[in-house]
Every structure is written in C-alpha cells, then in structure tokens.
Design a protein around this motif. Structure first.
Motif, PDB file in Angstrom:
ATOM      1  N   ALA A  14       8.986  -5.804  12.448  1.00 34.98           N
ATOM      2  CA  ALA A  14       9.886  -4.657  12.547  1.00 34.98           C
ATOM      3  C   ALA A  14      10.126  -4.083  11.158  1.00 34.98           C
ATOM      4  CB  ALA A  14      11.211  -5.084  13.176  1.00 34.98           C
ATOM      5  N   LEU A  15      10.185  -2.763  11.066  1.00 31.91           N
ATOM      6  CA  LEU A  15      10.446  -2.111   9.788  1.00 31.91           C
ATOM      7  C   LEU A  15      11.943  -2.147   9.488  1.00 31.91           C
ATOM      8  CD1 LEU A  15       8.139   1.025  10.128  1.00 31.91           C
ATOM      9  CD2 LEU A  15       7.648  -1.136   8.972  1.00 31.91           C
ATOM     10  N   PRO A  16      12.314  -2.367   8.227  1.00 31.27           N
ATOM     11  CA  PRO A  16      13.744  -2.393   7.882  1.00 31.27           C
ATOM     12  C   PRO A  16      14.373  -1.011   8.043  1.00 31.27           C
ATOM     13  CG  PRO A  16      12.406  -2.420   5.903  1.00 31.27           C
ATOM     14  CD  PRO A  16      11.456  -2.581   7.053  1.00 31.27           C
ATOM     15  N   PHE A  17      15.663  -1.008   8.383  1.00 27.31           N
ATOM     16  CA  PHE A  17      16.383   0.255   8.502  1.00 27.31           C
ATOM     17  C   PHE A  17      17.828   0.053   8.093  1.00 27.31           C
ATOM     18  CE2 PHE A  17      16.291  -1.694  12.762  1.00 27.31           C
ATOM     19  CZ  PHE A  17      17.641  -1.815  13.023  1.00 27.31           C
ATOM     20  N   ALA A  18      18.535   1.164   7.882  1.00 28.05           N
ATOM     21  CA  ALA A  18      19.923   1.137   7.399  1.00 28.05           C
ATOM     22  C   ALA A  18      20.722   2.203   8.141  1.00 28.05           C
ATOM     23  CB  ALA A  18      19.953   1.395   5.893  1.00 28.05           C
ATOM     24  N   PRO A  19      22.067   2.156   8.038  1.00 28.75           N
ATOM     25  CA  PRO A  19      22.888   3.179   8.692  1.00 28.75           C
ATOM     26  C   PRO A  19      22.528   4.604   8.289  1.00 28.75           C
ATOM     27  CG  PRO A  19      24.256   1.325   8.046  1.00 28.75           C
ATOM     28  CD  PRO A  19      22.896   1.072   7.464  1.00 28.75           C
ATOM     29  N   THR A  20      22.045   4.785   7.064  1.00 29.43           N
ATOM     30  CA  THR A  20      21.652   6.132   6.629  1.00 29.43           C
ATOM     31  C   THR A  20      20.476   6.661   7.452  1.00 29.43           C
ATOM     32  OG1 THR A  20      20.312   5.110   4.886  1.00 29.43           O
ATOM     33  CG2 THR A  20      22.511   5.895   4.271  1.00 29.43           C
ATOM     34  N   ASP A  21      19.606   5.751   7.936  1.00 33.25           N
ATOM     35  CA  ASP A  21      18.518   6.186   8.811  1.00 33.25           C
ATOM     36  C   ASP A  21      19.074   6.710  10.135  1.00 33.25           C
ATOM     37  OD1 ASP A  21      16.182   5.459   7.203  1.00 33.25           O
ATOM     38  OD2 ASP A  21      16.811   3.394   7.519  1.00 33.25           O
ATOM     39  N   ALA A  22      20.121   6.062  10.637  1.00 35.54           N
ATOM     40  CA  ALA A  22      20.761   6.533  11.864  1.00 35.54           C
ATOM     41  C   ALA A  22      21.370   7.911  11.668  1.00 35.54           C
ATOM     42  CB  ALA A  22      21.830   5.537  12.312  1.00 35.54           C
ATOM     43  N   ASP A  23      21.952   8.139  10.495  1.00 42.97           N
ATOM     44  CA  ASP A  23      22.540   9.453  10.198  1.00 42.97           C
ATOM     45  C   ASP A  23      21.467  10.536  10.200  1.00 42.97           C
ATOM     46  OD1 ASP A  23      24.962   8.162   9.889  1.00 42.97           O
ATOM     47  OD2 ASP A  23      24.830   8.060   7.707  1.00 42.97           O
ATOM     48  N   ARG A  24      20.295  10.226   9.627  1.00 42.39           N
ATOM     49  CA  ARG A  24      19.202  11.209   9.599  1.00 42.39           C
ATOM     50  C   ARG A  24      18.711  11.517  11.011  1.00 42.39           C
ATOM     51  NH1 ARG A  24      17.833   8.658   4.678  1.00 42.39           N
ATOM     52  NH2 ARG A  24      16.546   7.096   5.745  1.00 42.39           N
TER      53      ARG A  24
END
Length: 202
Positions: free
Chosen positions: A23-33
């Motif tokens: 799985a690729l890493p993700f962060a809350p900022t990705d959800a915002d985008r």
C-alpha cells in the motif's frame, strides 16, 4: 461518494501480498486534496448542466488521495461492518483492494440451509476481489476477475451477496450489482485507470 463506495465494495481483495505491491503511504493532506477535487467535479457538473462550460476537463486522482479520503473523510459514509478499506489502482483498468468485513451480519440476515457457503463464514475477515473497471460515454461496468475470503477463492455469487448487503439503501434495496452497468455521476464521461492514479474525464 456513492461511486467511491461502489468501487471500494466491488474491488476488495485478500491483501497486498496477492497484488505483489505494498500500500502507498498517505496523509490527511491527501484526503484534503481529494475532497477539493471531488467538490470541483460536482461544481463543474452543475455548471455544465446549465450550459456554462463545454470543454473537456481531466481531473487526476492518485491512489494515496483516494485512500486517504476513505480513511479520514468517508468513515461516516461507510456501511457498519466494513472497516479499513484500501484500493489499489493497478493500471489498464484494473482495481483491487482490501477491507475487513463483518460476515456475521450478512450470515444472520436471513434463514440459510446447511449447504449455503455463508454458513461457514464467521466473524470479521478480509473479503475481496480483483477486477477491471470499464467506462465510456457516462456508463461504467466492473468486470470481476476473482474473489476471496481470507485468501481462499469464493464463488461470484457469494461476493455478490456481500456487495448487495452492504450497498443497499432505501432508494436502492437491491444494492450494487456486479453485472449491471451503472451511470457515472456528476457528468463524468469516463474514468481512465492508470498505474497509481485515475483520470476522471468530464
């Protein structure tokens, strides 16, 4: 969100090892985008319906953005009994995913005979499938390749029962059908599934 949920529910897989990709890493900022892009897609649909825009628009959504949205923004919209979904965007239209599913809720939802395979499924287990998403002219269809429960292949009918149970609503009591074409929302013409990203064409 209904399109995201439908794809997630019909693209579950047994897990990353079967896909040979972590799985690729993700962060809350990705959800915002992702949320910002989703809002723009909906607004453009409203504008297009009033004849204010005609040019084709392509919006790129990445795998981390999609999965961050599922984790940080869409939890309240996921059906009870489905947790920790992850969707792999594999390219050439192929999708796969992972989620833990409460099978007891499905098994006890109706009377079953001894030969019903659902009688053997208990508790919360990884449930899933891989397949190809085909879209054109505002219509999409998910072609199932394989389905598994805890890594063990299961028949298509069993996966369909799970998908039906967890996607049904008052407006659509039959839920999502794996065989039935569906209209793409928000004036989307097609979705091109590439490696690690999807291009949404309006």
């Amino acid at each position: 969100m209904p399109l995201v949920l439908a794809v997630a529910l019909s693209a579950w897989a047994a897990g990353a090892p079967a896909l040979q990709r972590e799985a690729l890493p993700f962060a809350p900022t990705d959800a915002d985008r992702f949320a910002s892009k989703l809002s723009a897609i909906v607004k453009r649909s409203a504008a297009t319906s009033h004849g204010r825009e005609a040019a084709i628009l392509r919006t790129v959504v990445t795998e981390p953005e999609l999965n961050a949205y599922l984790k940080y923004r869409a939890q309240s919209q996921m059906p009870t009994g489905v947790v920790d979904p992850y969707i792999w965007v594999l390219g050439s239209g192929r999708l796969a995913g992972a989620a833990t599913v409460d099978l007891d809720r499905v098994r006890t939802s109706r009377e079953r005979g001894w030969l019903d395979p659902m009688q053997l499924l208990h508790g919360r287990l990884p449930v899933g499938a891989t397949g190809v998403l085909q879209t054109a002219n505002g219509v999409g269809r998910f072609e199932l390749e394989s389905a598994r429960v805890s890594g063990i292949p299961v028949p298509r009918a069993l996966l369909q029962e799970l998908v039906t149970f967890y996607t049904r609503t008052e407006a659509n009591p039959e839920g999502v059908s794996l065989d039935r074409p569906f209209a793409l929302p928000a004036g989307i013409r097609r979705i091109d599934v590439e490696t690690g990203r999807a291009v949404i064409v309006q």
